[in-house]
Design an enzyme around this catalytic site. Structure first.
Site, mmCIF file in Angstrom:
data_model
loop_
_atom_site.group_PDB
_atom_site.id
_atom_site.type_symbol
_atom_site.label_atom_id
_atom_site.label_comp_id
_atom_site.label_asym_id
_atom_site.label_seq_id
_atom_site.Cartn_x
_atom_site.Cartn_y
_atom_site.Cartn_z
ATOM 1 N N ASP A 253 27.801 31.286 -3.698
ATOM 2 C CA ASP A 253 29.303 30.048 -4.725
ATOM 3 C C ASP A 253 29.263 31.642 -4.971
ATOM 4 O O ASP A 253 29.283 32.414 -6.142
ATOM 5 C CB ASP A 253 27.678 29.905 -5.247
ATOM 6 C CG ASP A 253 29.827 28.615 -6.007
ATOM 7 O OD1 ASP A 253 30.293 27.594 -5.660
ATOM 8 O OD2 ASP A 253 30.178 29.053 -6.817
ATOM 9 N N ARG A 254 31.090 31.592 -4.116
ATOM 10 C CA ARG A 254 32.071 32.679 -5.107
ATOM 11 C C ARG A 254 32.201 32.743 -6.401
ATOM 12 O O ARG A 254 32.465 33.750 -7.079
ATOM 13 C CB ARG A 254 33.288 32.763 -4.462
ATOM 14 C CG ARG A 254 33.007 32.748 -2.600
ATOM 15 C CD ARG A 254 31.732 32.842 -2.075
ATOM 16 N NE ARG A 254 32.409 30.541 -1.756
ATOM 17 C CZ ARG A 254 31.637 29.870 -1.279
ATOM 18 N NH1 ARG A 254 30.389 30.603 -1.070
ATOM 19 N NH2 ARG A 254 32.174 28.607 -1.415
ATOM 20 N N CYS B 127 40.065 30.657 2.026
ATOM 21 C CA CYS B 127 38.863 30.531 0.571
ATOM 22 C C CYS B 127 39.664 31.651 -0.162
ATOM 23 O O CYS B 127 39.104 33.059 0.283
ATOM 24 C CB CYS B 127 37.364 31.235 0.692
ATOM 25 S SG CYS B 127 36.599 31.354 -0.810
ATOM 26 N N ASN B 128 39.861 31.349 -0.973
ATOM 27 C CA ASN B 128 40.879 32.051 -2.290
ATOM 28 C C ASN B 128 39.858 32.855 -2.960
ATOM 29 O O ASN B 128 40.365 34.599 -3.162
ATOM 30 C CB ASN B 128 41.840 31.603 -2.875
ATOM 31 C CG ASN B 128 43.299 30.692 -2.713
ATOM 32 O OD1 ASN B 128 44.301 31.839 -2.256
ATOM 33 N ND2 ASN B 128 42.845 29.577 -1.595
ATOM 34 N N THR B 129 39.486 32.351 -3.752
ATOM 35 C CA THR B 129 37.926 33.029 -4.426
ATOM 36 C C THR B 129 37.304 34.540 -3.871
ATOM 37 O O THR B 129 37.678 35.367 -4.059
ATOM 38 C CB THR B 129 37.329 32.169 -4.656
ATOM 39 O OG1 THR B 129 38.096 31.045 -5.126
ATOM 40 C CG2 THR B 129 36.574 33.239 -6.603
ATOM 41 N N ALA B 130 36.656 34.354 -2.024
ATOM 42 C CA ALA B 130 36.658 35.196 -1.698
ATOM 43 C C ALA B 130 36.981 36.541 -1.201
ATOM 44 O O ALA B 130 36.946 37.702 -0.701
ATOM 45 C CB ALA B 130 36.054 34.205 -0.258
ATOM 46 N N THR C 69 40.840 29.137 -9.140
ATOM 47 C CA THR C 69 39.813 29.061 -9.477
ATOM 48 C C THR C 69 39.498 30.434 -10.912
ATOM 49 O O THR C 69 40.857 31.313 -10.601
ATOM 50 C CB THR C 69 38.666 29.898 -8.530
ATOM 51 O OG1 THR C 69 38.715 31.051 -8.195
ATOM 52 C CG2 THR C 69 37.922 28.467 -7.669
ATOM 53 N N LYS D 47 33.485 19.131 -2.361
ATOM 54 C CA LYS D 47 32.235 20.384 -1.928
ATOM 55 C C LYS D 47 31.155 19.260 -1.425
ATOM 56 O O LYS D 47 30.254 19.408 -0.429
ATOM 57 C CB LYS D 47 31.867 21.511 -2.706
ATOM 58 C CG LYS D 47 32.861 22.617 -3.126
ATOM 59 C CD LYS D 47 32.348 23.522 -3.835
ATOM 60 C CE LYS D 47 33.455 24.890 -3.612
ATOM 61 N NZ LYS D 47 33.741 25.289 -2.922
ATOM 62 N N CYS E 75 43.689 27.455 -4.179
ATOM 63 C CA CYS E 75 42.160 27.105 -3.777
ATOM 64 C C CYS E 75 42.398 25.973 -2.550
ATOM 65 O O CYS E 75 42.752 25.287 -2.880
ATOM 66 C CB CYS E 75 41.801 26.417 -4.895
ATOM 67 S SG CYS E 75 39.694 26.077 -4.758
#
Lengths: 238, 238
Positions: free
Chosen positions: A46-47, A81-84, A129, A169, A199
């Site tokens: 999980d990022r 996935c922005n967070t990645a 996020t 999710k 996100c």
């Protein structure tokens, strides 16, 4: 020309990108569509938890995925996935194929709309996020265009964003959509003229509840899809 | 465990399969979802034209895709295109990973519903390409269960099926849905109690027009998705 999608974060966001690539492509038959290989393997740590210091790093799994996509000789890699994108530089350094940054794709889309409408970019509400908000990718790019970014406060993140995102999710799109729609409303109440959905879990959730805020939203997933279609149109194969 | 999807025929049917794999998976978080790599490269010669003798064979492109998926060490390969199953034996022979046949997956689904409802399988309307109809995969399997298959006549194929199917490939889901809904109605008017949607372009089109015939339909794409989820649940990783 072959777009590699480093996906699975979450799997539904990857499907949403693939769907939007198809929607954004002018095509009269199967063969006109963008060639894509999608690595939709969600067994990546999980990022959000990794960045909060409460979970292991996803970097080894992300590097393995980049390596697999390069084995297929992809011409570009995109990450829905922005967070990645926190690990973007490490992944770009390890990849023969260039990576397209989702915030660059989104900014191109924002610029184009602002230019076409002849309006000024003023207050933009950013839905993302904690990791993406802290990274500042979007805020810096908006500031360079003269725009001011409004972000959710901590209570709004805890009450609306985080549970909304994790509902998607689990497949609970409607429940997630209700929470994220309320977050959108808060940002608009505070003066946001536009929203940026930064996100990739957010657009399917807002769509599931038919949120009126979609009309004033920039969808980072759709912007990334448009960037893929532009690469395809620029290539000799299209 | 890694499901390889030999897709692109058309690209929307592949996205529909990926979406249905997610819908069919009981998951509480990203990591619970089925790991999938999807080769969604639509530059494969048209299957219907090849079987009609009016276009080149897709076999070399299909074999290349199987080879690429095997390079990623997939554990199973599925093909969200019924017509492409004409080349199933050649592809299975060339693949280290076993292939799951879409008609086997569909029959498992039909059997399960018939058993649960305690009903007899009587007249089943089959919506499929000329190639799939001629191959007889579905008719033989239904006959083994005591069911009788109704197929569209040539005029219905030309008026409804073929233009409906190619409308989906152009992204005209609503237009395709209207045509395919009328074909479904014809088969029901002739006595079909169930329909089997044995062309992967059909379910998204009927969904786009909210066809009432979906309630009596077996969706081969969803059946294939369920087969993927079952393999994932059977594996040690789930």
């Amino acid at each position: 020309m072959l777009i590699g999608v480093l996906g699975g974060m979450g799997p539904l966001a990857t499907v949403d990108l693939l769907q939007k690539i198809i929607e954004e492509t002018p095509a009269a038959r199967d063969q006109d569509h963008v060639p894509v290989v999608a690595w939709n393997v969600p067994q990546i740590p999980d990022r959000q938890r990794a960045l909060a210091g409460t979970g292991e790093s996803p970097l080894p799994a992300l590097l393995a995925a980049v390596s697999q996509l390069n084995r297929l000789s992809v011409s570009h890699i995109v990450i829905p996935c922005n967070t990645a994108h926190h690990w973007f530089d490490d992944l770009a350094a390890a990849s023969a194929a260039p990576l397209i940054h989702i915030a660059d794709a989104t900014l191109a889309c924002v610029k184009s709309v602002v230019k076409n409408q002849g309006t000024e970019l003023q207050k933009i509400g950013l839905i993302a996020t904690h990791g993406t908000l802290a990274a500042g990718w979007y805020q810096q790019r908006f500031a360079a265009l003269g725009g001011e970014t409004l972000v959710p406060d901590e209570q709004e993140m805890t009450t609306f964003f985080v549970p909304g995102c994790y509902a998607v999710k689990r497949g609970e799109l409607h429940q997630g959509g209700l929470l994220l729609d309320r977050l959108a409303q808060r940002l608009v109440d505070r003066g946001a003229q536009w929203l940026v959905l930064a996100c990739t879990e957010v657009p399917p959730a807002l769509t599931a509840v038919n949120s009126p805020y979609l009309d004033i939203s920039f969808d980072a997933t759709r912007a990334l899809a448009q960037a893929c279609v532009q690469e395809w149109q620029r290539s000799d194969n299209a």
